[in-house]
Every structure is written in C-alpha cells, then in structure tokens.
Design a protein around this motif. Sequence first.
Motif, PDB file in Angstrom:
ATOM      1  N   ALA A  29      31.397  26.223  24.560  1.00  0.00           N
ATOM      2  CA  ALA A  29      31.164  26.633  23.175  1.00  0.00           C
ATOM      3  C   ALA A  29      29.983  27.592  23.084  1.00  0.00           C
ATOM      4  CB  ALA A  29      30.921  25.406  22.296  1.00  0.00           C
ATOM      5  N   GLU A  30      28.895  27.276  23.765  1.00  0.00           N
ATOM      6  CA  GLU A  30      27.708  28.126  23.653  1.00  0.00           C
ATOM      7  C   GLU A  30      27.853  29.418  24.455  1.00  0.00           C
ATOM      8  OE1 GLU A  30      23.845  26.678  23.587  1.00  0.00           O
ATOM      9  OE2 GLU A  30      24.312  25.067  22.158  1.00  0.00           O
ATOM     10  N   VAL A  31      28.493  29.340  25.619  1.00  0.00           N
ATOM     11  CA  VAL A  31      28.708  30.560  26.408  1.00  0.00           C
ATOM     12  C   VAL A  31      29.634  31.509  25.669  1.00  0.00           C
ATOM     13  CG1 VAL A  31      29.635  31.480  28.573  1.00  0.00           C
ATOM     14  CG2 VAL A  31      28.278  29.381  28.608  1.00  0.00           C
ATOM     15  N   LEU A  32      30.722  30.987  25.112  1.00  0.00           N
ATOM     16  CA  LEU A  32      31.670  31.819  24.372  1.00  0.00           C
ATOM     17  C   LEU A  32      31.020  32.378  23.101  1.00  0.00           C
ATOM     18  CD1 LEU A  32      34.585  32.832  24.331  1.00  0.00           C
ATOM     19  CD2 LEU A  32      35.223  30.754  23.082  1.00  0.00           C
ATOM     20  N   GLU A  33      30.196  31.589  22.465  1.00  0.00           N
ATOM     21  CA  GLU A  33      29.512  32.060  21.258  1.00  0.00           C
ATOM     22  C   GLU A  33      28.614  33.256  21.562  1.00  0.00           C
ATOM     23  OE1 GLU A  33      28.154  29.279  18.056  1.00  0.00           O
ATOM     24  OE2 GLU A  33      26.173  29.859  18.790  1.00  0.00           O
ATOM     25  N   ARG A  34      27.905  33.192  22.675  1.00  0.00           N
ATOM     26  CA  ARG A  34      27.036  34.319  23.043  1.00  0.00           C
ATOM     27  C   ARG A  34      27.858  35.557  23.374  1.00  0.00           C
ATOM     28  NH1 ARG A  34      24.238  30.089  25.763  1.00  0.00           N
ATOM     29  NH2 ARG A  34      25.159  30.655  27.767  1.00  0.00           N
ATOM     30  N   GLN A  35      29.014  35.381  24.010  1.00  0.00           N
ATOM     31  CA  GLN A  35      29.817  36.534  24.397  1.00  0.00           C
ATOM     32  C   GLN A  35      30.559  37.144  23.215  1.00  0.00           C
ATOM     33  OE1 GLN A  35      32.267  36.069  27.857  1.00  0.00           O
ATOM     34  NE2 GLN A  35      30.684  35.090  29.075  1.00  0.00           N
ATOM     35  N   LEU A  36      31.023  36.303  22.278  1.00  0.00           N
ATOM     36  CA  LEU A  36      31.783  36.796  21.134  1.00  0.00           C
ATOM     37  C   LEU A  36      30.889  37.251  19.991  1.00  0.00           C
ATOM     38  CD1 LEU A  36      34.801  34.334  20.605  1.00  0.00           C
ATOM     39  CD2 LEU A  36      34.898  36.736  21.281  1.00  0.00           C
ATOM     40  N   ASP A  39      30.376  32.196  15.665  1.00  0.00           N
ATOM     41  CA  ASP A  39      30.040  30.778  15.738  1.00  0.00           C
ATOM     42  C   ASP A  39      31.202  30.002  16.352  1.00  0.00           C
ATOM     43  OD1 ASP A  39      27.453  30.893  14.471  1.00  0.00           O
ATOM     44  OD2 ASP A  39      28.502  31.299  12.588  1.00  0.00           O
ATOM     45  N   VAL A  40      30.927  29.288  17.433  1.00  0.00           N
ATOM     46  CA  VAL A  40      31.943  28.499  18.130  1.00  0.00           C
ATOM     47  C   VAL A  40      31.548  27.030  18.052  1.00  0.00           C
ATOM     48  CG1 VAL A  40      33.161  28.100  20.297  1.00  0.00           C
ATOM     49  CG2 VAL A  40      32.421  30.420  19.687  1.00  0.00           C
ATOM     50  N   TYR A  41      32.479  26.195  17.625  1.00  0.00           N
ATOM     51  CA  TYR A  41      32.215  24.767  17.419  1.00  0.00           C
ATOM     52  C   TYR A  41      33.005  23.945  18.425  1.00  0.00           C
ATOM     53  CZ  TYR A  41      31.519  20.331  14.974  1.00  0.00           C
ATOM     54  OH  TYR A  41      31.170  19.039  14.653  1.00  0.00           O
ATOM     55  N   SER A  42      32.314  23.016  19.089  1.00  0.00           N
ATOM     56  CA  SER A  42      32.951  22.137  20.064  1.00  0.00           C
ATOM     57  C   SER A  42      33.404  20.853  19.377  1.00  0.00           C
ATOM     58  CB  SER A  42      31.973  21.812  21.203  1.00  0.00           C
ATOM     59  OG  SER A  42      32.553  20.878  22.096  1.00  0.00           O
ATOM     60  N   PHE A  43      34.720  20.683  19.266  1.00  0.00           N
ATOM     61  CA  PHE A  43      35.301  19.483  18.663  1.00  0.00           C
ATOM     62  C   PHE A  43      35.943  18.686  19.790  1.00  0.00           C
ATOM     63  CE2 PHE A  43      38.570  17.441  15.810  1.00  0.00           C
ATOM     64  CZ  PHE A  43      37.671  16.770  14.999  1.00  0.00           C
ATOM     65  N   ALA A  56      32.347  28.142  36.594  1.00  0.00           N
ATOM     66  CA  ALA A  56      33.719  28.123  36.088  1.00  0.00           C
ATOM     67  C   ALA A  56      33.756  28.356  34.577  1.00  0.00           C
ATOM     68  CB  ALA A  56      34.378  26.791  36.431  1.00  0.00           C
ATOM     69  N   VAL A  57      32.789  27.799  33.866  1.00  0.00           N
ATOM     70  CA  VAL A  57      32.732  27.981  32.415  1.00  0.00           C
ATOM     71  C   VAL A  57      32.548  29.457  32.066  1.00  0.00           C
ATOM     72  CG1 VAL A  57      31.343  27.512  30.352  1.00  0.00           C
ATOM     73  CG2 VAL A  57      31.903  25.654  31.929  1.00  0.00           C
ATOM     74  N   LYS A  58      31.654  30.136  32.765  1.00  0.00           N
ATOM     75  CA  LYS A  58      31.417  31.561  32.493  1.00  0.00           C
ATOM     76  C   LYS A  58      32.676  32.388  32.749  1.00  0.00           C
ATOM     77  CE  LYS A  58      26.436  31.580  33.436  1.00  0.00           C
ATOM     78  NZ  LYS A  58      25.366  32.054  34.359  1.00  0.00           N
ATOM     79  N   GLN A  74      34.775  34.554  29.943  1.00  0.00           N
ATOM     80  CA  GLN A  74      35.070  35.977  30.105  1.00  0.00           C
ATOM     81  C   GLN A  74      36.559  36.258  29.925  1.00  0.00           C
ATOM     82  OE1 GLN A  74      33.503  36.747  34.005  1.00  0.00           O
ATOM     83  NE2 GLN A  74      31.368  36.816  33.320  1.00  0.00           N
ATOM     84  N   LEU A  75      37.400  35.387  30.487  1.00  0.00           N
ATOM     85  CA  LEU A  75      38.843  35.564  30.349  1.00  0.00           C
ATOM     86  C   LEU A  75      39.283  35.358  28.901  1.00  0.00           C
ATOM     87  CD1 LEU A  75      40.060  33.757  33.601  1.00  0.00           C
ATOM     88  CD2 LEU A  75      40.021  36.220  33.147  1.00  0.00           C
ATOM     89  N   LEU A  76      38.654  34.428  28.213  1.00  0.00           N
ATOM     90  CA  LEU A  76      38.977  34.209  26.807  1.00  0.00           C
ATOM     91  C   LEU A  76      38.645  35.443  25.967  1.00  0.00           C
ATOM     92  CD1 LEU A  76      37.810  30.511  26.245  1.00  0.00           C
ATOM     93  CD2 LEU A  76      40.079  31.418  25.679  1.00  0.00           C
ATOM     94  N   THR A  77      37.479  36.034  26.190  1.00  0.00           N
ATOM     95  CA  THR A  77      37.069  37.184  25.383  1.00  0.00           C
ATOM     96  C   THR A  77      37.954  38.407  25.636  1.00  0.00           C
ATOM     97  OG1 THR A  77      35.407  37.775  27.051  1.00  0.00           O
ATOM     98  CG2 THR A  77      34.662  36.451  25.196  1.00  0.00           C
TER      99      THR A  77
END
Length: 378
Positions: A125-132, A135-139, A343-345, A349-352
């Motif tokens: 959530a936090e890595v994706l939030e910084r790249q995008l 605001d990304v929320y972890s549910f 792996a998270v990073k 990257q692939l998500l973005t």
Amino acid sequence: MARNVKVDKGVKRLLSKLALLALPFILWPLIEVFVLPMNFFTFRIWETISVNSMRVMSGPFYPNVHMQMEEEGELAPRTPFAQKRQVEWYTDQYGYRNRDTKNDVLLIGDSNITGAKLSQEETLAEVLERQLGRDVYSFAPATINRFLATDRFLENPPQLVIVSSIERRIPELPPVGDNGLGSRIRNHTGNLINSSPFLTSLAVSADRISKLALYRRTLAEIDRALGKKEYISYNNEFFMEGEHANRDFSDEELDYLADVLQGYHDALQERGIHFVFLPIPNKENIYYQLLPSQKEATFLPRLLSRLSDRGVEFVDVQPAFRELYQQQVQLYPVDDAHWNEVAVKVAAQLLTRHSTVAQLQETPSEKDERLLVNQKED
C-alpha cells in the motif's frame, strides 16, 4: 446441628482451597494484559495485535496502534533458523494497517498485503502510494464481501479495487455474497465499538485476555522440544506447503475460480469501480528448483489465461519473479512464506504499468495541488 456446622466449615475450607488453587489462573491473564508489555510472549506484531476472539470488531487488528518490534519469520520462530528483522506497524481507527483512511485505491488481500515481516513503509500500500501519488488503503486481511458490506466504502468509494491473493489461497476465495450476512453484522457491531473509546478499550482488553499468550507459547515450546513441530525445508529454505504447492488443478476447478473472480469484476463494475486481480506466486512456485521433484507450477498461467478470455484485468508477476530469482535475487525470506520488500517493489512497478492503474497516476499539476491542500491542512 453440630454436624451441619462441621459440614459447612468443611465445604468452606474446600471452596477456599479451590479458590486459592484457581487464583493464579485467574490473575495471570490479567497480569499479561495490564502489567506486562503487549508483545512479551509473541514473536511478531501480527500475533500481538491481531483480534483473537472479539470478532465483532471492525478490523483484524487492534485500532490506533503504533508498535516497533524485532520479528522472526512464521515458519521457524524461536529456532536457530529464524532471521530477526526490525519492523514498525501502524493501524488506523478501524483496525487495518494504515496510517490514515484515504482510499483512491483500495487493496483487498491476505497477510502479504498486510505486510507480514515487512515494516510499514515497505508494505505494498505504501510503496504503491509513493509510486502513483494517490492514496492507497490496505484492507487486509479481508475479502471482497467484507468490502461490499462496509458502509464507509459506500459513502466514500475508491476509484480502483485491487484484489490480491497468495497462490495457495486462491482456491479459497469466496464468491460474491458468501457470508454476506456475517459481514454486514460485523460492520454494524464494529461501527458501534468504534463510536466509543470505552467500548474499544473494553473489547481490546477482553480480546487480549482471551489470547492466553503464555499458555500458547508454552505449548509451542513443548512441541518443538518433543519434535512435534514439523518444518518443510529444502536446501536451507523454509516452505509453507512444499511439494503439495505445485500440484495440478483440473479444468473444472480453474473454470470455477475464473467464475468467482469474474463475479468480483461484475460486482465492482456495478458500483462504477475498476477491478484488477493481483495473484502472488507461492514461494514454491518461484523456488521450484529447490523442491525434490523440481516440478513447475502451472496453476497461475492457466487461471490467468481464463481471466484474459473473460476480459477480467490482472497483473501477472510470476514471469518477473522467476527471472529475478534466476539472477539470484531473493524474493522471500528464508524463514517465511510471505514476499519480501524486493518482491513488493517489483509488484508495485508492474501495477503502475498496468493501463487501468496508470490512469490514476497524478499529473504534476495534481501533485502540486495535493501538496498545497496538505500544507493548508497542516
């Protein structure tokens, strides 16, 4: 009469002795909760703050927690194989692992999305939030049905929902509507508890008492000492399922799972929310050459092929993970089955790069505007 008095005294003495005998068992859980540090008997923050018996609370963890701890992996804790790592956790007012509750993008998933053995800033959530820049929320851990039954997301829906699952848990993903009543009830009870600091404190205290941390730790230590605790280890790597993880699935099983995931897509589309599926490969999938049979997993490619035919969007991280592992890049901790920060990073990257996710990426002007708003709020 004298005999009755003697009987009464004997009963009182027996009850007194029984009370003295029970006193340590009554007092000790109270000492654990009100005297000792919360993580005194645990090896991870997960066990320390996860909800044990009070399933009427809104989230899987105790709300408004900030904690740091040196953790060990779940597959070999308190053994010579454990690898210690300092991690930090924050939970929000609802008991999910977030610093705040803003949700342009919402991640639904399991313990990998929560970030087992990861520090807060390393979670997806936090890595994706910084790249995008959104605001990304972890549910997580949670299901699509818990999301659909949570009224705060009706009032403030995300633009995009990413549903993730570790490969071994995909066959257990519930169809839309499964346990819908239970999710709605928990939404109401959670809102009630969250509305009162007293009720929240009472629920957390009662839950901590129910954990009996010393008792559970003692049983685990006895099992290890007697050799009852079995570990799946190949070539100095620990695994959750071992050979079983890369088993074959029938076409019928894969068709059913594709139906379930298409149901997620359709339910979110009805709400005007974009959907992307993010499967996370098992450690056994990527490290298959370490298994005795060296059998490759075929489950994810076959499932994703079906999703592609149905127009269900997904991000496939398996090829990138396998390529990196061939370059000797470690993607999972030695003593744990969850992915690591590398792996998270890669997944972020692939998500973005995925077209649907990339549409949410902030433009420079939007980023400046957001910074200005945040400065005014501060």
